[in-house]
Design an enzyme around this catalytic site. Structure first.
Site, PDB file in Angstrom:
ATOM      1  N   THR A 166     -10.888   4.217  -3.118  1.00  0.00           N
ATOM      2  CA  THR A 166     -10.743   3.796  -4.521  1.00  0.00           C
ATOM      3  C   THR A 166     -10.298   2.433  -4.475  1.00  0.00           C
ATOM      4  O   THR A 166      -9.159   2.080  -4.576  1.00  0.00           O
ATOM      5  CB  THR A 166      -9.723   4.503  -5.384  1.00  0.00           C
ATOM      6  OG1 THR A 166     -10.117   5.812  -5.548  1.00  0.00           O
ATOM      7  CG2 THR A 166      -9.672   3.911  -6.800  1.00  0.00           C
ATOM      8  N   GLU A 177      -0.172   2.372  -0.344  1.00  0.00           N
ATOM      9  CA  GLU A 177       0.878   3.059  -1.083  1.00  0.00           C
ATOM     10  C   GLU A 177       2.105   3.308  -0.206  1.00  0.00           C
ATOM     11  O   GLU A 177       2.034   4.008   0.798  1.00  0.00           O
ATOM     12  CB  GLU A 177       0.344   4.364  -1.661  1.00  0.00           C
ATOM     13  CG  GLU A 177      -0.587   4.100  -2.836  1.00  0.00           C
ATOM     14  CD  GLU A 177      -1.286   5.331  -3.369  1.00  0.00           C
ATOM     15  OE1 GLU A 177      -1.748   5.276  -4.514  1.00  0.00           O
ATOM     16  OE2 GLU A 177      -1.361   6.330  -2.653  1.00  0.00           O
ATOM     17  N   ASN A 180       2.408   9.963  -4.328  1.00  0.00           N
ATOM     18  CA  ASN A 180       1.292  10.887  -4.460  1.00  0.00           C
ATOM     19  C   ASN A 180       1.691  12.297  -4.841  1.00  0.00           C
ATOM     20  O   ASN A 180       0.857  13.078  -5.286  1.00  0.00           O
ATOM     21  CB  ASN A 180       0.450  10.864  -3.188  1.00  0.00           C
ATOM     22  CG  ASN A 180      -0.356   9.596  -3.115  1.00  0.00           C
ATOM     23  OD1 ASN A 180      -1.220   9.389  -3.956  1.00  0.00           O
ATOM     24  ND2 ASN A 180      -0.026   8.737  -2.179  1.00  0.00           N
TER      25      ASN A 180
END
Lengths: 442, 442
Positions: free
Chosen positions: B216, B302, B437
């Site tokens: 993504t 992340e 997440n």
């Protein structure tokens, strides 16, 4: 660091796995004895060396094993393979296991160390060469503290520390643990048409580097049923492909993975071969048993709070069903979402979509169904997320939350392209996993 | 939850990536304009809709794109593919991007929504069909809030919110972000033998679902150099295979990944084709530029605290060098060890050992060398961990700690089986990744 109160609470509520998954008693196969000792390799006098011996003299035992496919095979793996090759799986009467050091990527010295362990046990067992298998688990790339281990082996035999009671079996299961939070031991009795009862006992250890095609996963299964050695290898391979090769904690495959099985035939009956009428029944028994053991490894997945069954059914091929189940099971995003009890099924579909299939026809975007399934008896049993490829936009979020709050989760994927089925078992990815593995050697 | 003080401190010391990696000024390619707006899809009035337009009328622009290989391609991916196919990459004059909703696994409605976005931009641009590409990023499986997005598009054009200054470009880079902690924008000037200067500007967004073969990951690159459209596609594919397809945050491949490039030829010169004398130079320029952009995505991985370059050299084949680099880069155990600043090179070897190679001869256990390499100017530059397959048992642990304390790490693997080289860029796996997440949708 940001950690939401909900996630903190979840970790705090971690279930007492020891109480839930460690038996308090057991029956064990005839004529096996086990011993374990704290050799000093592990700190704090923890058990770190175990020996299992077959004392049956009435017939030659059969042994089989499945090893890691990692290119860097540890010394004990290479040594055990040699022993099995040399004997064709006949007459193996001992397994020696140490934990705390994996004796992996240790070169020629490591191979010599593993062979020394085998020779020493052989000599204590009467001097027959090639009658012992060896396994090691722990940190990679450090040399074994061989003096401590040989002292330990000598003590086990010289002081006859062997027993066949529950505590002895529990202790050897403990002695192979590394980051495991509970010892993994399963034992079960079964009857064959000959009217006799046989016993299977198995032990395994996890808990990191768990991934299909073996992991730092040691497992051994013993039985008093006589099984012909080639047949035993076939059965163990079949069972492993449907058990230990269908679990995932972190997708890393270890250099040391070994599952081995010894059948000593201590109970007098006709040896099981592929031609035996009881063959299929024994195969099913061994496979189911291996699945129980393998599931315990996932239940103890490092830092895990959830045990997740991924069921993929109605696939064109078994291989693709397994590839899809594996892709979901290894997805870090799926695993963190399940930790977060987040019904983020988009991540499940996404992991299905990037699975590297053998046959693209196994997956048809217009036929796929995805559900969460209740693992308790609550209703509705199935919560449909995607129906024939169409996402359900009015999902009952309250029901989804109920299901995701359970400790055991089930994801069902129906491909609708065939009739094959595969199952995978995985766990969630948590803060505790990162803590354990960020700090492992310190 | 157990978190060691050392790990907590590490997270607390996380560097200010915005200050380090976001430029404060820039030059931009001629005749491109950009606009961005808060359409209301994202909360808190955050920018979530961007439009980039080509205003050059002197010649037809060329466009190329590389899309996700996920089987479940999102609606904007399918729509943009159709546009490119219909035009053969000629005459694309706009890209519209929204963040906050990925318009993925949204079925026929999703396709209609993506086409509506394209049609609306087309009509504002003068009515030429098939002149706009569309991208979306955000949560999978939710329908676009199309009314907000169409209102936003209308406002952008009716109020002429377009600009070509630094702030306008920075804002559109912000408008495509989701969990990104900083906008990713790179711009650079280069000269060709014709004596003229050209500009490349690119933007990208991460930061989860980052894995080879697209993620993504949205990225767009624009230039004022004229490049023939087939040549542009070839260049972009080549560059992507050495940049965006060589990065990993978590090994998950998204349904929406798109990298596209528009060359408007606003600077008058001969169009670059494969036959051009400057072809190789432009190819190198675009590849290096794409690598810079791709690396920013990893820098913003992340929760990451480390940026890790994995260099695999002297491989028999390029493919296997890349497979090995990827295997190391995706290993959860390697990534947590690097977070923990643990010189646990056994995990690196282990990940090399289970890589699924195309040719087994690419890896020879007796020839492999593994080192940590200093990314600052400190000496010794290379810390050898494994030499010709033999682990170095007297590793300087103090030096290892110094190297692992750096924010930028480099792992060098020399296979010694050939001459091919591959690079991969990855980051560590941290508590913060799990927090992000586990909590994404809440």
């Amino acid at each position: 660091m940001r950690i939401s109160p909900a996630l903190l609470q979840r970790t705090a509520k971690m279930i007492d796995k020891y109480a839930l998954y460690v038996p308090k008693e057991g029956v064990f196969p005839k004529n096996f004895k086990v011993a374990s000792i704290a050799s000093g390799v592990k700190k704090n006098d923890a058990l770190d060396l175990g020996v299992i011996v077959n004392t049956n003299k009435s017939r030659l035992s059969s042994a089989a094993a499945v090893f890691t496919t990692n290119k860097f095979k540890a010394a004990p793996v290479l040594t055990s393979k040699q022993v099995l090759d040399a004997t064709r799986g006949k007459g193996i009467n001992a397994i020696v296991v140490n934990s705390g050091c994996a004796n992996s990527v240790t070169g020629d010295i490591g191979n010599a160390d593993a062979q020394e362990m085998v020779s020493l046990v052989n000599s204590h067992m009467g001097g027959t060469p090639n009658s012992t298998l060896v396994m090691s688990t722990g940190v990679i790339g450090q040399r074994l503290q061989l003096d401590k281990i040989t002292n330990g082996i000598n003590k086990v035999f010289n002081d006859n520390k062997f027993g066949d009671d529950f505590q002895s079996w529990l202790n050897i299961a403990k002695s192979i643990c590394t980051t495991d939070t509970f010892p993994k031991i399963v034992t079960s009795k079964f009857s064959l048409p000959d009217g006799k009862q046989y016993t299977l006992t198995g032990m395994a250890k996890g808990a990191g580097m768990i991934c299909p095609n073996m992991a730092t996963l040691l497992g051994y299964i013993v039985t008093d049923l006589p099984i012909e050695s080639k047949t035993l290898q076939k059965m163990l391979t079949y069972a492993t492909n449907r058990s230990f090769n269908c679990i995932s904690v972190d997708g890393d495959m270890s250099t040391n993975d070994t599952i081995c099985m010894i059948a000593n035939g201590a109970i007098e009956t006709e040896e099981i071969t592929e031609a035996s009428s009881a063959y299929a029944q024994v195969q099913e028994q061994v496979t189911g048993f291996a699945q129980q053991l393998a599931q315990l490894v996932v239940r103890d997945g490092e830092g895990s709070t959830k045990f997740v069954t991924v069921n993929v059914r109605n696939s064109l091929t078994f291989k693709d069903a397994k590839i899809i189940a594996e892709s979901i099971s290894n997805s870090m995003l799926v695993k963190t979402a399940l930790y977060g009890q987040d019904a983020n099924w988009g991540r499940i579909l996404c992991a299905i979509g990037y699975a590297k299939l053998g046959n693209v026809k196994s997956l048809d975007e217009t036929k796929i169904n995805v559900s969460f399934v209740a693992t308790d008896n609550s209703e509705p049993h199935e919560l449909k997320l995607v129906v024939n490829g169409v996402p359900q936009l009015d999902i009952d979020e309250a029901r989804a939350s109920e299901l995701l709050a359970l400790n055991d989760l089930e994801v069902l994927v129906d491909l609708g392209t065939g009739t094959e089925t595969a199952q995978f078992w995985t766990c969630d990815l948590t803060h505790e996993y990162v803590t354990i593995n960020g700090d492992y050697r310190s």
